[in-house]
Design a protein around this motif. Structure first.
Motif, PDB file in Angstrom:
ATOM      1  N   SER A 264      37.731  36.811  40.907  1.00 21.50           N
ATOM      2  CA  SER A 264      38.755  36.184  42.033  1.00 21.50           C
ATOM      3  C   SER A 264      40.153  36.559  41.645  1.00 21.50           C
ATOM      4  CB  SER A 264      38.329  34.671  41.846  1.00 21.50           C
ATOM      5  OG  SER A 264      38.955  34.013  40.593  1.00 21.50           O
TER       6      SER A 264
ATOM      7  N   THR B 238      42.734  38.273  43.805  1.00 27.52           N
ATOM      8  CA  THR B 238      43.841  37.880  44.518  1.00 27.52           C
ATOM      9  C   THR B 238      45.140  38.458  43.954  1.00 27.52           C
ATOM     10  OG1 THR B 238      42.958  35.481  44.042  1.00 27.52           O
ATOM     11  CG2 THR B 238      45.422  35.557  43.885  1.00 27.52           C
TER      12      THR B 238
ATOM     13  N   TYR C 226      47.971  40.062  46.078  1.00 29.62           N
ATOM     14  CA  TYR C 226      49.535  39.828  45.870  1.00 29.62           C
ATOM     15  C   TYR C 226      50.317  41.268  45.820  1.00 29.62           C
ATOM     16  CZ  TYR C 226      53.407  37.149  43.474  1.00 29.62           C
ATOM     17  OH  TYR C 226      54.533  36.861  43.171  1.00 29.62           O
TER      18      TYR C 226
END
Length: 211
Positions: free
Chosen positions: A74, A78, A82
């Motif tokens: 994860s 993420t 980003y």
């Protein structure tokens, strides 16, 4: 779609200590710093996931537990998102396309709000357990970080709204020019005279000739 946040002040330029520049340059500077930070976090998470083994987890049960494979995956996802969002911010600021900046503006706004909430909750918990010194330290350091994040977000948001406002103004001017051109065509007496003559000619052509 325009993201309007009335509580964020508008700025004329980016000022940081002795450094001052235009909003476009300041936005790209903030975006590059965020992009580098995201890349470092992505590489760190990816390397940890790549070299992750179940044996390490079993050997370190009495130490700080390492991140599980799911959490590391994860983090990689993420951080990749980003990096992508900040890449869009850099390209959008460079090409002055506000639609490409919108995902980053929205994400950073949510991040600032969540950080402020977590900071308040952490400070209250520390004061609740009589850890006054730690609470004051967290409040001061976290407040400075929050102020810097809010300022950087205000720079990006101001440049985004500047592009949106200029785009709306250009669209309004174009619509106004079209309306003026149509009105001039309608009001122009010469055009009206030509239109009347053409209508009269068409009527005469349709009338039956006398035998």
């Amino acid at each position: 779609m325009v993201l309007a946040i009335k509580c964020i002040p508008r700025m004329q330029q980016f000022n940081l200590c002795c450094f001052s520049c235009q909003l476009k340059t300041g936005t790209m500077t903030v975006a590059v710093v965020l992009l580098i930070t995201g890349l470092i976090y992505f590489i760190k998470s990816f390397v940890s996931l790549w070299y992750y083994t179940e044996e390490e987890e079993e050997e370190s049960l009495f130490l700080l537990p390492p991140d599980s494979r799911e959490i590391l995956a994860s983090k990689v996802t993420t951080s990749a998102m980003y990096v992508f969002i900040n890449g869009l911010l850099i390209y959008g600021a460079w090409k002055e396309k506000s639609i490409l900046m919108l995902p980053c503006v929205f994400t950073h706004f949510v991040f600032v709000v969540l950080f402020a909430i977590l900071l308040v909750m952490a400070t209250i918990d520390l004061f609740k357990f009589d850890q006054v010194a730690s609470g004051i330290m967290i409040m001061v350091i976290g407040g400075l970080i929050l102020a810097f994040q809010t300022y950087c977000f205000a720079v990006v948001y101001t440049f985004y709204r500047q592009l949106e406002d200029s785009g709306c103004m250009a669209s309004e001017n174009l619509d106004y020019d079209k309306r003026v051109a149509i009105e001039e065509t309608i009001i122009n007496p010469e055009e009206g005279r030509k239109t009347y003559t053409q209508i009269e000619h068409d009527i005469l052509q349709k009338q039956p000739q006398a035998v």
